[in-house]
Enzyme design. Structure first.
Site, PDB file in Angstrom:
ATOM      1  N   HIS A 168      80.473  59.390  -4.637  1.00 28.48           N
ATOM      2  CA  HIS A 168      80.982  59.101  -3.228  1.00 28.48           C
ATOM      3  C   HIS A 168      79.954  58.333  -2.383  1.00 28.48           C
ATOM      4  O   HIS A 168      80.073  58.582  -1.099  1.00 28.48           O
ATOM      5  CB  HIS A 168      81.170  60.483  -2.505  1.00 28.48           C
ATOM      6  CG  HIS A 168      82.142  61.298  -3.391  1.00 28.48           C
ATOM      7  ND1 HIS A 168      83.395  61.380  -3.517  1.00 28.48           N
ATOM      8  CD2 HIS A 168      81.824  62.357  -4.417  1.00 28.48           C
ATOM      9  CE1 HIS A 168      83.805  62.136  -4.508  1.00 28.48           C
ATOM     10  NE2 HIS A 168      82.944  62.912  -4.989  1.00 28.48           N
ATOM     11  N   SER A 289      69.919  31.844   7.794  1.00 29.26           N
ATOM     12  CA  SER A 289      71.047  31.485   8.717  1.00 29.26           C
ATOM     13  C   SER A 289      70.789  30.512   9.644  1.00 29.26           C
ATOM     14  O   SER A 289      69.669  30.359  10.018  1.00 29.26           O
ATOM     15  CB  SER A 289      71.178  32.996   9.436  1.00 29.26           C
ATOM     16  OG  SER A 289      71.757  32.610  10.717  1.00 29.26           O
ATOM     17  N   LYS A 295      66.725  35.755   8.951  1.00 29.65           N
ATOM     18  CA  LYS A 295      67.739  36.187   7.890  1.00 29.65           C
ATOM     19  C   LYS A 295      67.372  35.449   6.531  1.00 29.65           C
ATOM     20  O   LYS A 295      66.924  34.496   6.414  1.00 29.65           O
ATOM     21  CB  LYS A 295      69.040  35.941   8.201  1.00 29.65           C
ATOM     22  CG  LYS A 295      69.635  36.566   9.639  1.00 29.65           C
ATOM     23  CD  LYS A 295      70.347  37.812   9.119  1.00 29.65           C
ATOM     24  CE  LYS A 295      71.793  37.597   8.633  1.00 29.65           C
ATOM     25  NZ  LYS A 295      72.564  38.884   8.220  1.00 29.65           N
ATOM     26  N   GLU A 302      76.843  37.562  -3.379  1.00 32.07           N
ATOM     27  CA  GLU A 302      78.075  37.657  -2.608  1.00 32.07           C
ATOM     28  C   GLU A 302      79.201  36.910  -3.281  1.00 32.07           C
ATOM     29  O   GLU A 302      80.442  37.456  -3.212  1.00 32.07           O
ATOM     30  CB  GLU A 302      77.878  37.376  -1.050  1.00 32.07           C
ATOM     31  CG  GLU A 302      76.940  38.473  -0.396  1.00 32.07           C
ATOM     32  CD  GLU A 302      76.737  37.836   0.991  1.00 32.07           C
ATOM     33  OE1 GLU A 302      77.498  37.630   1.809  1.00 32.07           O
ATOM     34  OE2 GLU A 302      75.560  37.749   1.160  1.00 32.07           O
TER      35      GLU A 302
END
Ligand code: ARG
Length: 471
Positions: A168, A289, A295, A302
């Site tokens: 979970h 970024s 970043k 992804e």
């Protein structure tokens, strides 16, 4: 309506197949029906299949030895032209099959026109796709093995690295990082089994089914199958030209495999985030970024996760393509190629890049351990300890729930509660409880087959290494 029968169909590119047609196709219909823009990728399989067919026709006395020699000569030149990028693919010749046949005929004359004896594009295309896919299956099998190898290598260095195992998405019990990685090896191993299994059904020869009913020429399908390395022939000519199960099976395999990749990619993304900080991915798999200078984004992971959607989509597309098609061949089947090609490309690229990226993971064991210490991961161990002292498990579970509640109130880990406090929950608790409350004690105790104890994990590693070495 009048048919001009004097017209040579091959000279008139607007109606390549027959003099039956009295008007040319519109440009729009030509574009709509043509597949040469994408199916030219099948050219090598197409030529291989044609050469095997021609050799069989000659052996059976259907065409002359000279025809076969001419066909071989012409095809050799076509191979050269395509490899050199000199072959002129023509939209008006619709697909890879007609383009190659027309060029062959231009090069060698009548022998080229005899090649299609006892054959149809229906069994030809089914053969080409199977031949081509078989080669891709073998490449993907080795990429899958490479992916597993990368995971096993990383795991081998981390059988003692403790991280929280989750259910979970809540801290559950301590596991080793190796154990976690090896869960993915199991998934990819099953994918490999599926791939090997579907390869057997892909590797059957449709050629000789002709348009749908078989042919009156004395062909030898078994000989063609042997020449092309097929394990056997498709046993029903109607099914042979219309079956695309092999493409469905391959795409199902690929969708499942991409879902496995996607789960791993998701974990890499999470683990690299500041909140976890379990790993770092090498810079070459990250991007910055344009606005936030601090970043480093895990774009490759992804994208791998995102591309699983595309492959699952191809499965939906293909399976829907087949639904409701009456026997035998229908032009719908031409739509099998783009999803299948893209599935192969996406899966192959993804497996290659993910294996490389896994090889470059930098592990941060302290962060993993800190996280494992935060969520009362050894609560089950305390319950198991009480069971050893004679408590029924359900009572032990309840007792530990009280202990965790108190620990949370005091802001302490279970292992930090004084013995007297622990004994307040159950008098049987003694000093030896602290050995089971440590992360390493918990890990070491999980000796059941397939469990997370270092010795068990080492056994998994050895099993996978032996399997991967055997190929
Ligand atoms: N380009 C076609 C395909 O991919 C080849 C077979 C065409 N057969 C036909 N009868 N029109 O399916």
């Amino acid at each position: 309506m009048s048919n001009d029968l004097s017209q040579d169909p091959l000279a008139n590119k607007q109606q390549a197949w027959s003099a039956l047609f009295s008007e040319p196709m519109s440009e729009l219909v030509k574009r709509y029906t043509a597949s040469v823009g994408f199916d030219q990728r099948l050219w090598r399989a197409d030529i291989e299949g044609s050469l095997a067919h021609a050799a069989m026709l000659a052996a059976q006395g259907v065409i002359a030895a000279q025809d076969l020699a001419d066909i071989r000569r012409g095809m050799a030149q076509i191979v050269e032209e395509i490899e050199a990028g000199r072959f002129e693919w023509k939209l008006e010749l619709e697909d890879v099959h007609l383009n190659i046949e027309a060029r062959l005929t231009a090069l060698v004359g009548d022998a080229g026109k005899r090649l299609h004896t006892g054959r149809s594009r229906n069994d030809q295309v089914a053969t080409d796709v199977r031949l081509w896919l078989r080669g891709e299956i073998d490449k993907i099998a080795s990429l899958l093995a490479g992916m597993q190898g990368a995971l096993v290598s990383l795991a081998a260095a981390h059988t003692e690295t403790v991280m929280p195992g989750f259910t979970h998405m809540q801290v559950a019990q301590p596991v080793s990082f190796a154990h976690h990685l090896l869960a993915y090896v199991e998934m990819f191993a099953r994918d490999g089994e599926r791939l090997a299994d579907l390869r057997r059904r892909t590797n059957r020869l449709p050629l000789g089914a002709a348009a749908l009913a078989g042919t009156s020429y004395p062909i030898d399908r078994e000989a063609v199958a042997r020449a092309l390395g097929f394990d056997g022939v498709c046993g029903n000519s109607l099914d042979a030209v219309s079956d695309r199960d092999f493409a469905l099976e391959f795409t199902s395999f690929a969708a499942i495999c991409m879902v496995h990749v996607s789960r791993l990619a998701e974990e890499l993304v999470l683990w690299m985030s500041q909140n976890f900080g379990f790993i770092d991915l090498a810079d070459r798999y990250c991007t910055g970024s344009s606005i936030m200078p601090q970043k480093r984004n895990p774009d490759v992971a992804e994208l791998a996760r995102g591309k699983s959607g595309r492959v699952v989509g191809h499965l939906m597309g293909l399976i829907t393509l087949m639904k409701g098609q009456p026997l035998a061949y229908n032009k719908d089947n031409q739509e099998d190629k783009e999803p299948l090609f893209d599935t192969v490309d996406t899966l192959a690229d993804t497996l290659r890049i993910m294996a490389e990226m896994v090889g470059g993971i930098r592990v941060k064991p302290e962060a993993m351990e800190r996280a494992a210490l935060r969520g009362y991961a050894t609560a089950t161990d305390l319950a198991d300890y009480l069971v050893q002292k004679g408590l029924p498990f359900r009572d032990a579970h309840e007792t530990v729930a009280h202990a965790v509640k108190v620990a949370i109130q005091q802001g302490l880990d279970l292992a930090e509660l004084p013995l007297a406090t622990l004994q307040g929950f159950n008098a049987a608790i003694a000093e030896d409880v602290y050995a089971v409350l440590t992360l390493r004690g918990s890990l070491a105790s999980r000796q059941s087959l397939g469990g997370t104890a270092p010795a068990q994990v080492q056994a998994q590693i050895e099993r996978h290494r032996a399997r991967l070495a055997a190929g």
